[in-house]
Scaffold this active site. Sequence first.
Site, PDB file in Angstrom:
ATOM      1  N   VAL A  70       0.862  -1.236   0.026  1.00  0.00           N
ATOM      2  CA  VAL A  70      -0.063   0.012  -0.127  1.00  0.00           C
ATOM      3  C   VAL A  70       0.902   1.302  -0.056  1.00  0.00           C
ATOM      4  CG1 VAL A  70      -2.139  -1.155   1.101  1.00  0.00           C
ATOM      5  CG2 VAL A  70      -0.265  -0.200   2.404  1.00  0.00           C
ATOM      6  N   ASN A  96      -5.188   0.252   8.243  1.00  0.00           N
ATOM      7  CA  ASN A  96      -4.729  -0.204   9.316  1.00  0.00           C
ATOM      8  C   ASN A  96      -3.128  -0.620   9.216  1.00  0.00           C
ATOM      9  OD1 ASN A  96      -4.595  -2.106  11.855  1.00  0.00           O
ATOM     10  ND2 ASN A  96      -4.404  -3.604  10.364  1.00  0.00           N
ATOM     11  N   SER A 147      -1.676   5.843  17.021  1.00  0.00           N
ATOM     12  CA  SER A 147      -1.120   5.413  18.166  1.00  0.00           C
ATOM     13  C   SER A 147      -1.058   6.563  19.167  1.00  0.00           C
ATOM     14  CB  SER A 147       0.442   4.554  18.063  1.00  0.00           C
ATOM     15  OG  SER A 147       0.957   4.343  19.208  1.00  0.00           O
ATOM     16  N   TYR A 161       8.335   6.086  13.348  1.00  0.00           N
ATOM     17  CA  TYR A 161       7.203   5.819  13.571  1.00  0.00           C
ATOM     18  C   TYR A 161       6.142   6.931  14.506  1.00  0.00           C
ATOM     19  CZ  TYR A 161       3.375   3.038  15.835  1.00  0.00           C
ATOM     20  OH  TYR A 161       2.035   2.437  16.138  1.00  0.00           O
ATOM     21  N   SER A 164       5.251   9.976  12.044  1.00  0.00           N
ATOM     22  CA  SER A 164       4.396   9.573  11.038  1.00  0.00           C
ATOM     23  C   SER A 164       2.811   9.441  11.663  1.00  0.00           C
ATOM     24  CB  SER A 164       4.735   8.229  10.387  1.00  0.00           C
ATOM     25  OG  SER A 164       4.671   7.076  11.119  1.00  0.00           O
ATOM     26  N   LYS A 165       2.810   8.830  12.737  1.00  0.00           N
ATOM     27  CA  LYS A 165       1.431   8.805  13.415  1.00  0.00           C
ATOM     28  C   LYS A 165       0.926  10.069  13.669  1.00  0.00           C
ATOM     29  CE  LYS A 165       0.769   4.159  12.830  1.00  0.00           C
ATOM     30  NZ  LYS A 165      -0.185   3.803  11.869  1.00  0.00           N
TER      31      LYS A 165
END
Length: 261
Positions: A70, A96, A147, A161, A164-165
Amino acid sequence: MGTRLKDKVAIVTGAGTSGEGMGNGKATAMLFAREGASIVAVDLNLDAAQQTVHAIEAEGGRVIAIAADVSRSEDVRAIVDQTVTRFGRIDVIHNNVGIEIAGDPVSTTEEDWDRVHAVNLKSVFMMCKYAIPHMEARGGAIINVSSVASIRWSPVPYFSYHTSKAALNHMTRVIARQYAAKKIRCNVILLGMMDTPHIRTYYRDLPSDEVAKIMRQRDAHCPMGRQGTAWDAAHAALFLASDEVQYITGAEVVVDGGLTL
């Protein structure tokens, strides 16, 4: 079978499970199907997606599997095209997919930064880019999975991470505001500490008793005395996908057992 998503068509990315047990994407795909949706189960690993297909079909649900990366535009376009060809519409997108690569601002490589942001953030952009035009006529629901690491400091050095979240949270708000008039709702789930096969892959080289000890420590760290399960994540997603929340958009739904309180 329920009816909360009757006659809906839902794309669930990351619908397979990395290892034995129940992952967030698989649980969400199964729960959506139980509530009447036709499911497009997307995963990088076709075998993992097929396991989700078998589980849904065993319960009488409608589902197809698609293997795709994706983070690649052509793969996402193909997911959308195949969904519309097979089911004629798109009502729900459940984004997801997520990865993490260890590193702080100094040690993170440019390649790792780009890869994490491509999977965690670009994938959502591409899915919305190609799917929203098919949703504008009748509305729908977009659910992004983030998150609690996006809103608080974490001692675990997953710099790319976390960023990006955090960006995903605001992307959710921007999409929610732009498409509110067209009845396309966009919300984001902020997950806390979860006990899923993905988490357990971190400890796959440890003895089983050591893994059990780590899991007990993680449970104790949560105010409710346990980590979340894949079903906790799935039920939050079902709530946001259903027509019961037609007046909720741009929301951050925290599913963490009180961890961030």
